[in-house]
Design a protein around this motif. Structure first.
Motif, PDB file in Angstrom:
ATOM      1  N   GLU B 167       2.870   6.626   5.114  1.00 46.57           N
ATOM      2  CA  GLU B 167       3.965   5.648   4.794  1.00 46.57           C
ATOM      3  C   GLU B 167       3.490   4.297   4.855  1.00 46.57           C
ATOM      4  N   VAL B 168       3.560   3.256   3.758  1.00 52.82           N
ATOM      5  CA  VAL B 168       3.123   2.004   3.782  1.00 52.82           C
ATOM      6  C   VAL B 168       4.305   1.147   3.314  1.00 52.82           C
ATOM      7  N   VAL B 169       4.283  -0.291   3.587  1.00 51.49           N
ATOM      8  CA  VAL B 169       5.015  -1.324   2.895  1.00 51.49           C
ATOM      9  C   VAL B 169       4.134  -2.196   2.267  1.00 51.49           C
ATOM     10  N   THR B 170       4.291  -2.031   0.837  1.00 53.25           N
ATOM     11  CA  THR B 170       3.321  -2.732  -0.025  1.00 53.25           C
ATOM     12  C   THR B 170       3.453  -4.362   0.107  1.00 53.25           C
ATOM     13  N   GLY B 173       6.678  -5.519  -0.749  1.00 51.53           N
ATOM     14  CA  GLY B 173       7.984  -5.079   0.082  1.00 51.53           C
ATOM     15  C   GLY B 173       8.475  -3.562  -0.254  1.00 51.53           C
ATOM     16  N   ASP B 174       7.637  -2.796  -1.180  1.00 56.29           N
ATOM     17  CA  ASP B 174       8.196  -1.507  -1.428  1.00 56.29           C
ATOM     18  C   ASP B 174       7.594  -0.677  -0.199  1.00 56.29           C
ATOM     19  N   ILE B 175       8.418   0.427   0.112  1.00 56.48           N
ATOM     20  CA  ILE B 175       8.147   1.265   0.898  1.00 56.48           C
ATOM     21  C   ILE B 175       7.554   2.663  -0.002  1.00 56.48           C
ATOM     22  N   ILE B 176       6.337   2.914   0.398  1.00 55.60           N
ATOM     23  CA  ILE B 176       5.744   4.135  -0.451  1.00 55.60           C
ATOM     24  C   ILE B 176       5.006   5.211   0.458  1.00 55.60           C
ATOM     25  N   LYS B 177       5.201   6.314   0.176  1.00 55.76           N
ATOM     26  CA  LYS B 177       4.494   7.496   0.858  1.00 55.76           C
ATOM     27  C   LYS B 177       3.135   7.699  -0.006  1.00 55.76           C
ATOM     28  N   THR B 178       2.093   7.935   0.768  1.00 54.74           N
ATOM     29  CA  THR B 178       0.702   8.460   0.017  1.00 54.74           C
ATOM     30  C   THR B 178       0.432   9.612   0.818  1.00 54.74           C
ATOM     31  N   GLY B 179      -0.104  10.587  -0.139  1.00 51.10           N
ATOM     32  CA  GLY B 179      -0.607  11.960   0.442  1.00 51.10           C
ATOM     33  C   GLY B 179       0.608  12.889   0.869  1.00 51.10           C
ATOM     34  N   LEU B 202      -4.067  -4.280   1.822  1.00 55.41           N
ATOM     35  CA  LEU B 202      -3.347  -3.695   0.531  1.00 55.41           C
ATOM     36  C   LEU B 202      -1.735  -3.326   0.840  1.00 55.41           C
ATOM     37  N   ALA B 203      -1.619  -3.171   2.235  1.00 53.47           N
ATOM     38  CA  ALA B 203      -0.228  -2.573   2.898  1.00 53.47           C
ATOM     39  C   ALA B 203      -0.059  -2.605   4.268  1.00 53.47           C
ATOM     40  N   VAL B 204       0.980  -2.678   4.681  1.00 53.68           N
ATOM     41  CA  VAL B 204       1.489  -2.424   6.018  1.00 53.68           C
ATOM     42  C   VAL B 204       1.645  -0.970   6.526  1.00 53.68           C
ATOM     43  N   ILE B 205       0.636  -0.079   7.455  1.00 51.56           N
ATOM     44  CA  ILE B 205       1.043   1.009   7.720  1.00 51.56           C
ATOM     45  C   ILE B 205       2.012   1.209   8.562  1.00 51.56           C
ATOM     46  N   THR B 206       2.946   2.186   8.143  1.00 50.81           N
ATOM     47  CA  THR B 206       4.298   2.366   8.884  1.00 50.81           C
ATOM     48  C   THR B 206       4.254   3.785   9.464  1.00 50.81           C
ATOM     49  N   LYS B 207       3.478   4.819   8.870  1.00 58.18           N
ATOM     50  CA  LYS B 207       3.568   6.136   9.481  1.00 58.18           C
ATOM     51  C   LYS B 207       2.141   6.581   9.083  1.00 58.18           C
ATOM     52  N   ILE B 208       1.634   7.564   9.865  1.00 58.93           N
ATOM     53  CA  ILE B 208       0.281   8.319   9.715  1.00 58.93           C
ATOM     54  C   ILE B 208       0.336   9.588   9.906  1.00 58.93           C
TER      55      ILE B 208
END
Lengths: 460, 460
Positions: B167-170, B173-179, B202-208
């Motif tokens: 989960e990253v914040v772009t 300011g969008d919060i998106i999930k990848t994978g 490219l983004a701020v990582i908020t969940k892994i």
């Protein structure tokens, strides 16, 4: 129709004999494994990255869409020329350029057929694990573009995990190298992995640097019949928690076994409701121990029968049940929609139960088999599309399968990609902001939307 | 200086106590392992992805650069606030959210310390292999941003190979999930891997979401002294061709051994010119066989002495030689520039010889050790930067080391990243078109160049 000046320029770039415009020739490149058909305006067979670079510059000038194509064996329409324009056939670039036995690295062109590459590296004691079902004809370029999987991925990972670097031609015609020959490398963004699975929308792959492994000394195959899908699924988890990661952990559900029983004379006991085909590989001596340990682990889980192959011939015989599935299904109904959802491993039985409910609700046969080890289920919706209303039922059933897979924390595609078949559904899986983030990348790199347009994203 | 309205807004978003503007506090976040110092204007400790989203929107309005930071243990300045602005400290997001033992998947926040995570999963019989040297304090978010490596990567791969989703914040300011949580997934571009190693640009990582393995049953350590670096390098290749992929294949060159001899009382025979520390892991019984096979393979390659650990304590004693290196080097010279080139495995001896020539030419001590199994060499240029002219000599020597690594088909960074330290050099490795392709991605996703600006690319 394309203008004659454009065609003349193309002929100048790649040579007259490598440009096709006759309808009979165009038809050959109008379809893939989805059986959908879209006629291109021109088919071009480039011979070098430099030619592709010039082609990309030319199509940008003329705003002609380009659809790169390997063997056309994709299941989601990734290579289909949905907007006419040009099919760029990559199969002339078919050389294995180097197999570096010292460093376990190979460099190939994208048109090399997967199985031929596997055989070439195995000849020198090396191993390229990814094994999509289409490996006898699919090309490595297509495998990279779609990030192909296969049964062995549970132990060895997918295509992406073996790609160290690429040479690609960008949508605007630049030739760039990504990654390299080393096992590690963190200079700049990982364009190599970005390309893998981008379905030919971000660049045309012209060279592939591949990581190899030492070829395992031996393998051993087991076929295990269970009295329930739950038992089989529990076996999968228990084996992995038992610190054994088999090379393959393939399953077939009860409905699949029924088809095999009806269509073949293979011996499958009546009380078998699920099959696992397990293969382990590695050190010969160690394998016997692993097979023993697996037998021990699965014993309490409703095993109807265990068959262990002692020779390659016996192993081949065990795989017969799995290999007979496609032909058996065709006897049920002529048209098969092969989806490839993936759920967390432990959710496989729940997913199968949900699929059974969907099959009943829409009154369409759905049979499931696939890669239980990684939760990647091939959901086969079987219809006769000539019967009115059948296609609509299949479409609805498939959409519900996707919905249930997503509800269980899964994805609508483990290894086939999105192409055009799943493009209408991706907003079920990805949020609008995530899709926008991806489209921003696409738009920045391909400002004229010239390279494989209409794929992945619901609408351009 | 930031205006008071901006600071007030920040306090409103994250709470007064999580915004620091006092110089004493700012200094704490002004440096990393490079020892370079850049004072930020404000330090913010967000507590949730939503707060980070609001912060990103705010900084875009005010055009204030943001520098995400984990433990600040990076070697290339990836987290340094080179343009003032805001340091975004991620360490409040430090929860292990889930360890799914059934599916071998964990979900964590980015501030979790690497070793603490490893211990948590090992407690339940699972295994997270990546092991950067900084694991006692580095955070998983930083590991992902830099794509950290470590000794075990030769068998198990790097951080990227374990990241299933984010989960990253772009930057906007969008919060998106990848994978996601599944082992496979090919819906849309692989943003997960694109983020790994993108150094927080490219983004701020908020969940892994992290893939785990079953914890190997046992491990065994060998220390082997060779009479030449060539013998050690040949041993590495021979072992892998012998179908054994050890967990670690660490080497130390002759100059490193000299430092250890001078600085410690560890017993190292005079004729030892290279050391390999080999660890194998897996099934207990099988390990003894592997150790025997390794001993057999290396026998003709100039072995001075082989030591095999039978207990964990003995293993620890063998690793003492490797662990004593950093302290030993410091006695040679106070300032160490630790580069991390990576070359094809077979080129390690040639690379070491070239480095020896460079060391002589510039009259600076350079000692080499690292991950021979994947060709990742830690090149340590040792100087006393207080002596006039030393820094210049080191700079020139490092540049030549990069040039030679690239000439051998290598890269200037296997696991440390580019940051600011290597940014001036990346055009030696990447062509202008490749850099432009990357910058196009950055620019499209971060139009105001607000997120970790000035990193990776030579100039913005």
């Amino acid at each position: 129709m394309l203008n004659t000046e454009f065609i003349a320029k193309l002929r100048e770039i790649v040579g007259k004999e490598h440009v096709e415009t006759d309808k009979a020739d165009l038809i050959c490149y109008s379809y893939d494994a989805t059986q959908r058909k879209f006629l291109p305006d021109v088919v071009v067979h480039p011979g070098t990255p430099q030619e592709i670079s010039r082609i990309m510059q030319l199509v940008n000038e003329h705003k002609i869409p380009v659809f790169p194509r390997g063997a056309g064996s994709g299941f989601t329409g990734g290579s289909l020329p949905t907007k006419g324009g040009m099919v760029l056939v990559m199969t002339r670039l078919d050389r294995i350029l180097e197999i570096d036995e010292e460093n376990l690295v190979a460099t190939v062109e994208p048109g090399v057929v997967t199985e031929q590459f596997q055989q070439a590296v195995e000849k020198v004691g090396l191993f390229y694990p990814p094994d999509p079902a289409s490996l006898k004809f699919s090309t490595l370029g297509g495998n990279v573009a779609e990030c192909a999987g296969g049964p062995r991925c549970v132990k060895y990972g997918v295509t992406k995990d073996y790609i160290l670097g690429l040479e690609v031609v960008t949508p605007t015609g630049d030739i760039i190298k990504t990654g390299g020959q080393t096992m590690k490398g963190v200079v700049g963004y990982d364009l190599t992995k970005l390309m893998c699975g981008s379905e030919g929308t971000l660049a045309v792959i012209t060279k592939i640097i591949i990581k190899l492994l030492p070829l395992p000394e031996a393998k051993k195959t087991m076929l295990i019949l269970f009295d329930s899908i739950d038992g089989a699924a529990q076996a999968v988890s228990a084996i992995i928690r038992g610190k054994i990661i088999p090379t393959t952990l393939e399953f077939m559900d009860g409905r699949t076994i029924d088809c095999v029983r009806q269509a073949t004379d293979l011996q499958v006991p009546d009380d078998a409701q699920a099959v696992l085909i397990i293969e382990v590989d590695g050190d010969r001596e160690f394998l016997a121990k692993q097979v023993g340990k697996i037998s021990e682990i699965i014993k309490p889980l409703g095993v109807v029968e265990t068959r262990v192959a002692e020779t390659p011939e016996e192993s081949e015989a065990l795989w017969q049940i799995r290999r007979s599935v496609s032909a058996s299904l065709r006897k049920v109904n002529p048209d098969k929609f092969n989806e490839d959802i993936c759920v967390p491993r432990s959710k496989v039985p729940e997913m199968i139960r949900k699929i059974d409910v969907i099959a009943d609700r829409y009154d369409v046969p759905i049979v499931n088999f696939g890669h239980a080890g990684d939760g990647n289920i091939h959901v086969n919706v079987m219809i006769d599309s000539k019967i009115p209303g059948e296609q609509e039922k299949a479409d609805k059933a498939i959409k519900e399968v996707f919905r249930e897979a997503l509800a269980l924390g899964g994805t609508m595609s483990g290894e086939h990609g999105v192409g055009i078949m799943k493009a209408p559904f991706i907003s079920m899986e990805l949020t609008k902001t995530a899709i926008d983030y991806m489209k921003t990348i696409k738009k920045a790199l391909d400002p004229n939307n010239i390279l494989n347009p209409g794929k992945i994203f619901p609408s351009d």
